[in-house]
Design an enzyme around this catalytic site. Sequence first.
Site, PDB file in Angstrom:
ATOM      1  N   ARG A  78      41.317  31.868  48.783  1.00 41.13           N
ATOM      2  CA  ARG A  78      40.137  31.475  47.988  1.00 41.13           C
ATOM      3  C   ARG A  78      40.662  30.681  46.801  1.00 41.13           C
ATOM      4  O   ARG A  78      41.430  31.194  45.990  1.00 41.13           O
ATOM      5  CB  ARG A  78      39.365  32.704  47.518  1.00 41.13           C
ATOM      6  CG  ARG A  78      38.359  32.381  46.444  1.00 41.13           C
ATOM      7  CD  ARG A  78      37.398  33.496  46.162  1.00 41.13           C
ATOM      8  NE  ARG A  78      36.445  33.636  47.235  1.00 41.13           N
ATOM      9  CZ  ARG A  78      35.280  34.283  47.121  1.00 41.13           C
ATOM     10  NH1 ARG A  78      34.952  34.865  45.987  1.00 41.13           N
ATOM     11  NH2 ARG A  78      34.451  34.374  48.139  1.00 41.13           N
ATOM     12  N   HIS A  89      32.327  27.325  52.173  1.00 41.89           N
ATOM     13  CA  HIS A  89      32.505  28.777  52.308  1.00 41.89           C
ATOM     14  C   HIS A  89      32.196  29.154  53.770  1.00 41.89           C
ATOM     15  O   HIS A  89      31.173  29.771  54.054  1.00 41.89           O
ATOM     16  CB  HIS A  89      31.577  29.494  51.326  1.00 41.89           C
ATOM     17  CG  HIS A  89      31.920  30.923  51.067  1.00 41.89           C
ATOM     18  ND1 HIS A  89      32.982  31.567  51.680  1.00 41.89           N
ATOM     19  CD2 HIS A  89      31.333  31.853  50.261  1.00 41.89           C
ATOM     20  CE1 HIS A  89      33.025  32.818  51.249  1.00 41.89           C
ATOM     21  NE2 HIS A  89      32.046  33.022  50.402  1.00 41.89           N
ATOM     22  N   GLN A 100      31.386  32.871  54.894  1.00 46.56           N
ATOM     23  CA  GLN A 100      30.047  33.305  54.487  1.00 46.56           C
ATOM     24  C   GLN A 100      28.998  32.778  55.467  1.00 46.56           C
ATOM     25  O   GLN A 100      28.114  33.517  55.901  1.00 46.56           O
ATOM     26  CB  GLN A 100      29.754  32.796  53.065  1.00 46.56           C
ATOM     27  CG  GLN A 100      28.364  33.125  52.570  1.00 46.56           C
ATOM     28  CD  GLN A 100      28.144  34.612  52.336  1.00 46.56           C
ATOM     29  OE1 GLN A 100      28.911  35.242  51.626  1.00 46.56           O
ATOM     30  NE2 GLN A 100      27.091  35.181  52.924  1.00 46.56           N
ATOM     31  N   ASP A 107      21.522  30.201  46.021  1.00 51.19           N
ATOM     32  CA  ASP A 107      22.820  30.580  45.443  1.00 51.19           C
ATOM     33  C   ASP A 107      22.772  30.267  43.950  1.00 51.19           C
ATOM     34  O   ASP A 107      21.875  29.554  43.484  1.00 51.19           O
ATOM     35  CB  ASP A 107      23.936  29.789  46.160  1.00 51.19           C
ATOM     36  CG  ASP A 107      25.337  30.159  45.681  1.00 51.19           C
ATOM     37  OD1 ASP A 107      25.520  31.252  45.115  1.00 51.19           O
ATOM     38  OD2 ASP A 107      26.261  29.330  45.868  1.00 51.19           O
ATOM     39  N   CYS A 140      24.129  34.579  49.330  1.00 56.98           N
ATOM     40  CA  CYS A 140      25.521  34.949  49.586  1.00 56.98           C
ATOM     41  C   CYS A 140      26.000  36.033  48.615  1.00 56.98           C
ATOM     42  O   CYS A 140      26.922  36.777  48.941  1.00 56.98           O
ATOM     43  CB  CYS A 140      26.423  33.723  49.480  1.00 56.98           C
ATOM     44  SG  CYS A 140      26.237  32.831  47.922  1.00 56.98           S
ATOM     45  N   ARG A 152      29.492  40.010  56.751  1.00 60.31           N
ATOM     46  CA  ARG A 152      30.774  39.410  56.354  1.00 60.31           C
ATOM     47  C   ARG A 152      31.920  40.133  57.053  1.00 60.31           C
ATOM     48  O   ARG A 152      32.886  39.517  57.514  1.00 60.31           O
ATOM     49  CB  ARG A 152      30.977  39.484  54.832  1.00 60.31           C
ATOM     50  CG  ARG A 152      30.062  38.638  53.987  1.00 60.31           C
ATOM     51  CD  ARG A 152      30.272  37.162  54.212  1.00 60.31           C
ATOM     52  NE  ARG A 152      31.646  36.749  53.974  1.00 60.31           N
ATOM     53  CZ  ARG A 152      32.177  36.478  52.780  1.00 60.31           C
ATOM     54  NH1 ARG A 152      31.428  36.550  51.692  1.00 60.31           N
ATOM     55  NH2 ARG A 152      33.444  36.100  52.655  1.00 60.31           N
TER      56      ARG A 152
HETATM   57  N1  NVA Z   1      28.658  28.997  44.926  1.00 64.38           N
HETATM   58  C1  NVA Z   1      29.220  30.284  44.583  1.00 64.38           C
HETATM   59  C2  NVA Z   1      29.395  31.122  45.809  1.00 64.38           C
HETATM   60  C3  NVA Z   1      29.953  32.498  45.556  1.00 64.38           C
HETATM   61  C4  NVA Z   1      30.136  33.283  46.822  1.00 64.38           C
HETATM   62  C5  NVA Z   1      30.560  30.057  43.886  1.00 64.38           C
HETATM   63  O1  NVA Z   1      31.351  29.229  44.370  1.00 64.38           O
HETATM   64  O2  NVA Z   1      30.822  30.701  42.877  1.00 64.38           O
HETATM   65  N1   CP Z   2      29.629  35.947  48.910  1.00 55.62           N
HETATM   66  C1   CP Z   2      30.902  36.115  48.498  1.00 55.62           C
HETATM   67  O1   CP Z   2      31.815  35.405  48.918  1.00 55.62           O
HETATM   68  O2   CP Z   2      31.089  37.132  47.624  1.00 55.62           O
HETATM   69  P1   CP Z   2      32.406  37.412  46.773  1.00 55.62           P
HETATM   70  O3   CP Z   2      32.541  36.290  45.796  1.00 55.62           O
HETATM   71  O4   CP Z   2      32.132  38.726  46.109  1.00 55.62           O
HETATM   72  O5   CP Z   2      33.575  37.476  47.699  1.00 55.62           O
END
Ligand code: NVA
Ligand code: CP
Length: 300
Positions: free
Chosen positions: A102, A129, A132, A218, A258, A286
């Site tokens: 990540r 993502h 997800q 989101d 998400c 997930r």
């Molecule tokens: N768009 C959000 C998704 C989190 C799962 C982010 O990147 O923070």
């Molecule tokens: N939706 C998601 O990826 O959650 P986290 O950021 O908690 O991993």
Amino acid sequence: MKHLLKLLDLSEKEIIEILDLADELKAENKKGITHHRLAGKTLGLIFEKSSTRTRVSFEVGMYQLGGYPLFLSSRDLQLGRGESIADTARVLSRYVDGIMIRTFEQEKVEQLAEYGSIPIINGLTDFCHPCQVLADLQTIREYKGGFAGKKLVYIGDGNNMANSLIVGGLKVGMSVAVACPKGYEPDAKVLEFAKDKDFLLTDDIYEAAKDADAIYTDVWASMGQEGEAEERKKIFKSYCVTSELMKVAKPDCIVLHCLPAHKGEEITEEVFEAHVNEIMDEAENRLHAQKAVMVKVMEK
Ligand code: NVA
Ligand code: CP
């Protein structure tokens, strides 16, 4: 399938195969059956951003598959002190059997795959993502029975979630509509992919949400955009999933998120609570979808 870097790389058949395996693993999980399909394998989990769901579902999933997950925070890795992605990839390839990462730049994930010799799984970048969205597609299929003739709507920022939902939704044959403010549209590569498909991009949330089977939203400011949060609150003010908006969707429309959610911003507390079962099923998926991805890329 060697890696999961982005959904643009996958065919419809590959996506459906992952979803079918995810359903199979979920059914086994519900019966308390576990097959140690990744016995003896290790998966490195590199996190350069926070996570609840991704971290926990990968760690638990790997354990359930008989493998061993190693949590590697970039705060502790030499990567956080400037060691290159190329060297990190080449070194970790000598120890572990796969890496989930990540991070911020999609290029880093692609570079890990280029320099490493083991499967790489994208656990979120600023661009996409995919894990997800595989769980999201699994959830939509569970609730709607299939994808043909279904309309997936995304309301909000043209971010990593929007990019992946457009690609995933269109690849499995749904109609996809996205409403974002001008200047916050999805990535140009994604719009290029979508341009000759059943896709609508608008800045009008009511136009997008009309006759929706699933509405997705989101956060207005993603991880890494904390400095823009106040400005974004003004720009995105009307990009909220409300009970009023739900009225233009189909009566049995589901709502997905998400998570984490900022209730009162992109979704009202009322809509969130009315659809909390769908959202928590999505979060649970997930685990199943990621186990399917791990099996697909790591099982020999
Ligand atoms: N768009 C959000 C998704 C989190 C799962 C982010 O990147 O923070
Ligand atoms: N939706 C998601 O990826 O959650 P986290 O950021 O908690 O991993």
